[in-house]
Design an enzyme around this catalytic site. Structure first.
Site, PDB file in Angstrom:
ATOM      1  N   GLU A 192     -63.708 -48.051-102.487  1.00 46.82           N
ATOM      2  CA  GLU A 192     -63.705 -49.397-103.052  1.00 46.82           C
ATOM      3  C   GLU A 192     -63.014 -50.393-102.128  1.00 46.82           C
ATOM      4  O   GLU A 192     -63.409 -51.564-102.053  1.00 46.82           O
ATOM      5  CB  GLU A 192     -63.051 -49.357-104.435  1.00 46.82           C
ATOM      6  CG  GLU A 192     -63.928 -48.614-105.446  1.00 46.82           C
ATOM      7  CD  GLU A 192     -63.254 -48.356-106.779  1.00 46.82           C
ATOM      8  OE1 GLU A 192     -63.820 -48.750-107.810  1.00 46.82           O
ATOM      9  OE2 GLU A 192     -62.157 -47.753-106.781  1.00 46.82           O
TER      10      GLU A 192
ATOM     11  N   GLU B 289     -64.663 -40.537-109.137  1.00 49.08           N
ATOM     12  CA  GLU B 289     -63.880 -40.764-110.354  1.00 49.08           C
ATOM     13  C   GLU B 289     -64.423 -39.992-111.555  1.00 49.08           C
ATOM     14  O   GLU B 289     -63.649 -39.511-112.397  1.00 49.08           O
ATOM     15  CB  GLU B 289     -63.828 -42.270-110.674  1.00 49.08           C
ATOM     16  CG  GLU B 289     -62.840 -43.058-109.833  1.00 49.08           C
ATOM     17  CD  GLU B 289     -63.412 -43.531-108.512  1.00 49.08           C
ATOM     18  OE1 GLU B 289     -62.773 -44.363-107.847  1.00 49.08           O
ATOM     19  OE2 GLU B 289     -64.504 -43.043-108.114  1.00 49.08           O
TER      20      GLU B 289
END
Length: 253
Positions: free
Chosen positions: A107, A127
């Site tokens: 990210e 995740e």
């Protein structure tokens, strides 16, 4: 030892995540230090381009899960995760990636304007494998920067993708040999840093914002950003330097 190292030279600021023992995972100290570092760099007239990288042969493994369990705050109020992913930076940012850019590390990379990656780099949003969700921009930015179904597969499986595939799909600007990500990023940064500061900021802002503009408004919105550039002293200097066959001397006004 500081969790963030900063070096500025010839208009280029190198920000190094410095927790190699933890694959540069983000804890509260990193987030808070990064937030302050970005404020400093935004205010500095001698900085035109930023490079974000990681120490110890790895970019960033994401959020420090031990810090998360311990209740540490890995976001800042103004700039989000790592004090970075929601920062409104006027200056171009290049990610120089060796090794892992996973979860929050991926990210961070997606938050940058350009990416130079070594051929040993690995990207991914794992995740879902940990009962979490990629809420630091991964689910928002990945489908804007990759084909929809590729983004969906990466996000839903949590599997890693290698640098060659990401380069072939256009996520990476320059693919280099292992150990050469920083030299490749510096080459790109220096090619940018010689250009006019006002022009760089306006150009970045137009490209970053235009996807949200309608067809009816886009030229008016662009004009708001580039008209000051066209009327600047640097516009005259750049044209004069070209005619006189010399390097321009920018004044940032």
């Amino acid at each position: 030892m500081s969790v963030i190292e900063l070096k500025v030279e010839d208009g280029v600021a190198i920000i190094t995540l410095n927790r190699p023992e933890a694959k540069n995972a983000i804890n509260q100290a990193v987030a808070e230090t990064m937030d302050k570092t970005l404020d400093e760099l935004e205010a500095r007239d001698d900085v035109r381009v930023l490079i974000l990288t990681g120490a110890g042969g790895s970019f960033c493994a994401g959020m420090d899960l031990k810090a998360f369990v311990a209740g540490e705050k890995v976001v800042t109020d103004e700039k989000g995760f790592a004090g970075f992913v929601q920062a409104k930076l006027s200056k171009p940012v290049i990610a120089a990636i060796e090794g892992y850019a996973l979860a929050g590390g991926c990210e961070l990379a997606l938050s940058c304007d350009l990416i130079v990656a070594a051929n040993n780099a690995k990207f991914g949003l794992p995740e879902v494998k940990r009962g979490l969700a990629a809420g630091a921009g991964g689910l928002l930015r990945l489908p804007r920067q990759l084909p929809y179904r590729v983004a969906m597969e990466l996000a839903l499986t949590g599997d890693m993708a290698d640098a060659q595939r990401m380069y072939d799909l256009g996520l990476i600007n320059r693919l280099v040999n292992a150990g050469e990500a920083m030299s490749g990023a510096l080459e790109l940064a220096r090619a940018i840093a010689v250009n006019a500061p006002m022009s760089l900021k306006a150009t970045k802002n137009v490209i970053a914002q235009q996807q949200d503009w309608s067809l009816d408004e886009m030229f008016d919105r662009q004009a708001e950003l580039i008209d000051p550039v066209m009327k600047s002293e640097d516009a005259i200097e750049g044209s004069r330097a070209f005619a006189e066959k010399r390097a321009p001397v920018w004044k940032n006004r």
